[in-house]
Structures are given as C-alpha cells and as structure tokens.
Design a protein around this motif. Structure first.
Motif, short mmCIF file in Angstrom:
data_model
loop_
_atom_site.label_atom_id
_atom_site.label_comp_id
_atom_site.label_asym_id
_atom_site.label_seq_id
_atom_site.Cartn_x
_atom_site.Cartn_y
_atom_site.Cartn_z
N GLY A 69 10.23 80.87 6.88
CA GLY A 69 11.00 79.66 7.11
C GLY A 69 11.20 79.32 8.58
N LYS A 70 10.61 80.09 9.47
CA LYS A 70 10.87 79.83 10.88
C LYS A 70 10.20 78.54 11.38
N SER A 71 8.99 78.29 10.87
CA SER A 71 8.34 77.05 11.27
C SER A 71 9.04 75.84 10.66
N THR A 72 9.53 76.04 9.43
CA THR A 72 10.29 74.98 8.79
C THR A 72 11.54 74.67 9.61
N LEU A 73 12.18 75.73 10.07
CA LEU A 73 13.37 75.55 10.89
C LEU A 73 13.04 74.75 12.15
N LEU A 74 11.93 75.11 12.76
CA LEU A 74 11.53 74.40 13.98
C LEU A 74 11.24 72.93 13.69
N LYS A 75 10.61 72.70 12.54
CA LYS A 75 10.32 71.31 12.18
C LYS A 75 11.59 70.53 11.84
N LEU A 76 12.58 71.24 11.33
CA LEU A 76 13.87 70.58 11.08
C LEU A 76 14.53 70.24 12.40
N LEU A 77 14.44 71.17 13.35
CA LEU A 77 15.03 70.91 14.66
C LEU A 77 14.35 69.71 15.32
N THR A 221 16.79 86.53 20.39
CA THR A 221 15.84 86.39 19.29
C THR A 221 16.60 86.20 17.99
N ILE A 222 16.18 85.19 17.25
CA ILE A 222 16.74 85.01 15.91
C ILE A 222 15.65 85.40 14.92
N TRP A 223 15.97 86.39 14.12
CA TRP A 223 15.00 86.90 13.15
C TRP A 223 15.32 86.26 11.80
N ILE A 224 14.37 85.48 11.31
CA ILE A 224 14.56 84.80 10.03
C ILE A 224 13.83 85.60 8.95
N ASP A 225 14.53 85.86 7.89
CA ASP A 225 13.91 86.59 6.78
C ASP A 225 14.29 85.89 5.49
N SER A 226 13.29 85.47 4.73
CA SER A 226 13.48 84.76 3.47
C SER A 226 14.52 83.65 3.59
N GLY A 227 14.40 82.87 4.61
CA GLY A 227 15.25 81.69 4.72
C GLY A 227 16.65 81.94 5.22
N ASN A 228 16.91 83.15 5.66
CA ASN A 228 18.23 83.43 6.21
C ASN A 228 18.10 84.17 7.53
#
Lengths: 410, 258
Positions: A69-77, A221-228
């Motif tokens: 979900g990290k790329s999704t997060l970036l795209k949301l940003l 660093t923010i470590w994203i794992d399974s959407g959290n």
C-alpha cells in the motif's frame, strides 16, 4: 487533535483506500447492464486507516513489501487517487515525481519536451523559461537539446526527464522509485541535488527499495505493512528490522535451521581435536542465520584440543548451495597460511567482507586437518544459512562489477 | 472557484496540449496540416454531390448553405466521437501524474476551436473566390455564436469523456449518436424543412439555433435571431455546468478505472 504544530505540512488522518477487484470486468455498457454478475466486484482495502504527520523539511521514506500500500499512499498524497475515508491535507505546492518524462513526445525536441513536461507539473511559461537553462545544464544535454528525443538513448531520456522533475521547485516533493537514473556520476548528481532541495526546506516523501539511498536522505522511515503503519521511526531503527522481516518473508520459514549453536551431534568419540561451536556472526557480533547479499559476515570457529597436537593444522572450508552446488572451497594451506598452532581451546574467525552470495540457502562444510589431510574433525553442514537480496540477480554470487555505458548517441 | 484557480495555474499545460494537438494531429501524414482543410472540403464535396445533384434540394448555392453549417458541426461532433476517448487516451498521464483532469477536455475543446477557426478561413476563401460577398455588419455576430458553441462543446466533451471511462462502448454509440444528431440539426437541410409543430422541440437542440445563426450570418448575410441564441446559450451553459459537475464526480476514480 487539531492543535498541530504550525510547521506540519502533511497531515494524514485515518486515511483509507479500497480498490474494486472485478471478478470478470465487463467494461462495456451491455455487459454492465445485462450481466449483473460481471458487474460484481470485491472490495479490497489497501489502506486501512493510516495516520501520520510530516513536518516541513522532513525527508520521510515509505518502505514495505510489494503490494503493502505504500505506492497507493503516495498516489493518495499526490491526489492521483481519492481517499475512501479519512483525509489528506498538504500545505504548499506539491510535486509528484511518480512518472518521469510524463507527456514526452518522441518527435519533439528536448527543449520542447521540457516545456511540455514542466507544464504538466503545473509550471507557467514564465517559470519554465526562467528554469530552462538550469534544467538543460543539469541534464548535461546541451548539444542535443534541439534534436528530437527519439534520437536520445534511454539514459539521455531519463536524464532529461529527471532534470525537469528536480527543478519543479515544490514545497513538497513526492518521489516514487526514480533515483536509478543514468550512470553513477549522474545518480550522484541527482542525489546531491536532492540533498540541496532538502536543505532548502523542501519536504520529501520517497518510496524506494534501495535502503542505502533512503538512509542517506531520510530522517524518518514509515514502514507500511498490509495497509497499516507498522513502524514509524528513524531509518536506523526501522531498516534493520524491515530488512530482516523481508528476508524472512522472501523465503517463508525454511525448514528448521540450526539454532545459533551448531548441532554438534556428531560422535565425539575419540576425536582428540574437535569443533565445539561453528556459527555465523554479523558485523555487530550477533549470531545470524540470515543475511543480505553484500553484508559482512564472519564465520566463527571454536575448537577444543586434548591433547594439543604437535604439528601445525590446516582449516578447510567448502560452501555449498542447497542444491549441492559447490560455490566455493578453500583451505589455509592453499592460501599459504602456515604454522597454525592449536591451543587447548580457541576461536578463529574467517570474515567475508562482503559476502556476495545471492539469494538462496547455503551451508558450510568445515574441516580441521593435519597437513597430510587427515581430518581431525570434518563437519558437513556445519552451519546452514539463507541469504536474501535486495536486487533480483541470478547465479551464485555477485561479482564485483562496474557498468560503463556510453550514454551518447553514436 | 478552486477549479478555475487550478485550471489557471495549469494554463501552460493547456496551451502546450493545444499546441501539441494542432501540430501533432497530422504529423506523419503526407499532407500534414492540410488535412485540417481537406477533411471538411471532402465532406462538403460528398454532401454537395448528394444533395444538389442526386437528391436535389432546390437550395441556391447549396454548397455554401451546407459549408457554413458543416464547419461548426464537425467541431461539435468531434466532442462526441474522438473527444469521448480523450481520457482513455491519456491513461498513462492520469495514472501517474496529478493535474486537474479538466485540463484535458478544456485543451481538447480549445484546439478543436482553433481547428474550426482555420476551417472558417476556407469558408471565407470560398466566399471571396465565388464573389458571394459578406455583410460586414453581421460578421461580428460570429464571435458570440462561436463562444456559445465553445461552451456547449466543452460541456458535451466533459460528459462524454468522463462517462466513456466507466462504460467503454459509449465510444461506439457515439458514432451513431453523432450521425442522428446531425440529421436532427439543420446541417444538410434548412429550417424550413422542419414541420411547424416540431419546431419548438427541434430548437431545444442547442446545435440547431447555433447552426441557424452561422447560416444567418454567412449565408443569408443577416443578423441572427438573438432570442434563439439566448436560448441556445442558456442550454449550453446548463450542459457545461452539468458537464463540470459530472466530470468532477467521476474523475475521482479515473486513475483506478483506467
């Protein structure tokens, strides 16, 4: 909650995103209307409520497994996606470098493409003109800037694209996996430029798999794992844990490996000289059975001798891969290390710096011999271990190499 | 309001897309930019052949009667046909880069507008060559007519391009729709052919009063009917507002649907 420090520029509150996974996507109207089943989709939550804040001037790395979900997060940003819950707030001008060379047209010249590309980033004509020289200079493409980009090599293309991207002049820079641009020299330059940008107070959020790069730029660093969010801390805290986790993930949990202590179950009988412990250590001296390609690894050998042999001994090593391929073998005699005298008890080490085996499972055979090759103690599979890798190489080991690819047209 | 500000900030992107479209549209074809002129001319030839030789319509100078309507019609129909897959065509950009999505239909509508202006040059060339003449007093009326049409085309383009993302075969329906719409507008025939009892309904199609206005100005050399134009303007404006609203709702998930 709303009392945030004034210098918070990115505020993410309970951000949620789901995607529709169509079972059998009917894209056409007929299908959408007629086949209810084809319209049906499963909803999958990609981000399940993420919250964090980023202050002005911070450089934050987003890491995580593919699909976390990290790329999704970036795209949301970057407002490419819209959230399904929660909120994203960004203050200042945002520039997302997710795609390099957006809108490049092969038939247009480098200069024309700079204008198009910069325009897509939302620069005005004036802003583009004022940065034009700087962009061209940075790209090192002056001689070719007025020729169509279809004549460029891919390296030149990327250099041009990166030059534009890095000169957008945003307050917040969102970067996805784009630092692998051009040759080493140009990469270094991009890096320096990024550091400058950071030093000038620009906030940077970056997604990358290159831990080394991230460690140099990022303060957090923010470590994203399974959407959290699994961890949110300094890179030096998060990265080792993350790498370790990744190593384990990549190989599942392989068959029970020997614990830190080697199985010393081989008959002790009348061996006068024997290994009592064989293990691998990382550069902090901790016992490990997993490490990353390129790590420094020390093989530590502990023996006992009773009685202590009169003559000198030799130590032999053989490194096998799980499929029994001999990867490497050597012994002290071949390397002309003479006159190894044992004591009653002792420890010797052999350090591989770096240990360049690529991802896989391996073991060491370790032998303690007399010069006439009689084995005091020969331990097969004395220590077993797995290696994970951040690069998807093939073969057995990484051979030290340097690429030199001319980036000019012939 | 925010949208207008954002579109203004991205004005260079709009300008560069328009430039690229005008320059790149016929790049690689032998006749290049000439196609901008040749396309309407060839269509003109076909329709003229059909309606003044085969099916005699009895309209004097039929070619001009048709031509002044065909040029704005081609502009309008492009919003339905090629304009409908506008967003689909820019898939890569939309999935990877943020920019106000409205930039794309605005740029497309604008470049179509310029194309219409270029075609108008031919119209005037024909008028000049044949010695048909113009009414200089009526000519400035073209400006509001064209601007109203711009609003209409933009609105329609916003609707078609956004809806096509979710229902891909709208693209194919558009061909038929465009054809039907053309025959329901006074392109190949005059308003006098429309039965009186249908006229009110007929004129609700905003393209009808617009085409009639073009024809009044250029063919009949008269001042257009302002009442009819006002009605066309209000309908066009309503369509544009609806277009922006629908687009704003649908664009939220463009990046995922593409």
């Amino acid at each position: 909650m709303e009392t945030t420090a004034t210098n918070t520029v990115i505020m993410v509150r309970d951000l949620k995103k789901k995607f529709r996974i169509y079972a059998d996507q009917g894209r056409s109207l007929k299908e959408k209307l007629l086949f209810k089943k084809r319209r049906s989709y499963e909803e999958r939550w990609v981000l399940g409520g993420v919250s964090f804040e980023i202050r002005k001037g911070e450089a934050v790395a987003l890491v995580g497994r593919n699909g976390c979900g990290k790329s999704t997060l970036l795209k949301l940003l970057s407002r490419i996606y819209y959230p399904d819950g929660g909120s994203v707030k960004l203050e200042g001008r945002v520039s997302s470098l997710i795609e390099l060379g957006a809108g490049f047209h092969p038939d247009m010249t480098g200069r024309e493409n700079i204008i198009t590309n910069a325009a897509i980033f939302g620069l005005t004509r004036k802003e583009i003109e004022s940065r034009m020289d700087e962009i061209i200079e940075f790209s090192e493409l002056e001689p070719f800037i007025d020729t169509p980009v279809r004549t460029y090599s891919s390296g030149m293309y990327m250099r041009l694209a990166f030059s534009v991207a890095i000169h957008v002049g945003a307050d917040i820079l969102l970067i996805d996996e784009i630092l692998a641009v051009g040759d080493a020299a140009f990469q270094a330059k991009c890096f320096e430029r990024l550091m400058e940008i950071k030093a000038s107070g620009t906030t940077i959020v970056i997604v990358s798999h290159s831990m080394a790069q991230l460690e140099r730029i990022c303060d957090r660093t923010i470590w994203i794992d399974s959407g959290n969010i699994r961890m949110d801390d300094a890179p030096s805290v998060v990265h080792p844990l993350y790498l370790d986790y990744m190593g384990q993930q990549r190989h599942g949990s392989p068959k029970p490996l020997p614990k830190a202590t080697v199985p010393m179950e081989e008959p002790v009988q009348e061996k006068t000289v024997r290994w009592t412990d064989i293990c691998l250590l990382n550069d902090k001296g901790e016992r490990i059975d997993k490490f990353c390609t390129g790590d420094t690894v020390t093989l530590q050998l502990t023996y006992e001798a009773n009685p202590v042999p009169d003559e000198a001994v030799l130590i032999g090593l053989a490194l096998y891969r799980a499929d029994r391929a001999l990867c490497y073998g050597t012994n002290t005699q071949r390397e002309h290390i003479q006159n190894i005298r044992l004591k009653e008890k002792g420890t010797m080490t052999c350090t591989f710096s770096p240990m360049n085996l690529i991802a896989g499972s391996y073991w060491f055979d370790v032998a303690l011999r007399r010069p006439d090759m009689f084995a005091y103690d020969y331990r097969s599979k004395a220590v077993q271990f797995t290696v994970y890798n951040t690069i998807d190489e093939t073969g057995i080991a990484r051979l030290a190499h340097t690429w030199q690819i001319p980036t000019d047209t012939e | 309001m925010r949208l207008i500000r954002e579109l203004y900030r991205y004005r260079e992107m709009i300008a560069s897309l328009v430039r690229k479209d005008l320059k790149g549209r016929y790049k690689g074809s032998v006749l290049g930019f000439l196609w901008t002129f040749l396309n309407p001319l060839l269509q003109l030839l076909v329709y003229t052949l059909v309606f003044s030789v085969i099916m005699k319509s009895g309209i004097p100078q039929y070619y001009l009667h048709l031509f002044v309507a065909l040029v704005p019609w081609i502009y309008f129909s492009s919003a339905l046909t090629t304009g409908s897959h506008l967003i689909l065509d820019q898939k890569n950009l939309i999935k990877k880069v943020f920019f106000p999505r409205e930039v794309l239909p605005v740029a497309y509508t604008t470049s179509g507008f310029f194309n219409m202006l270029f075609s108008m040059v031919i119209v005037f060339a024909v008028i000049a060559v044949t010695g048909y003449g113009v009414n200089w007093a009526a000519l400035p009326c073209l400006i509001p007519v064209m601007l109203i049409q711009y609003v209409l085309v933009l609105g329609v383009n916003l609707l078609t391009s956004a809806l096509t993302v979710y229902a891909r075969d709208l693209e194919h329906i558009m061909g038929v729709l465009s054809m039907a719409w053309m025959y329901l507008s006074p392109v190949v025939y005059g308003i006098s052919f429309v039965p009186e009892q249908w006229k009110t309904l007929y004129l609700l199609n905003p393209m009808s009063p617009l085409i009639l206005a073009y024809r009044d100005i250029l063919y009949y050399k008269a001042i257009p009917d302002w009442g009819m134009l006002l009605q066309a303007f209000l309908i066009s404006l309503a369509i544009a507002v609806l277009g922006f609203w629908v687009f704003a709702c649908l664009q939220r998930r463009f990046a995922e649907e593409l």
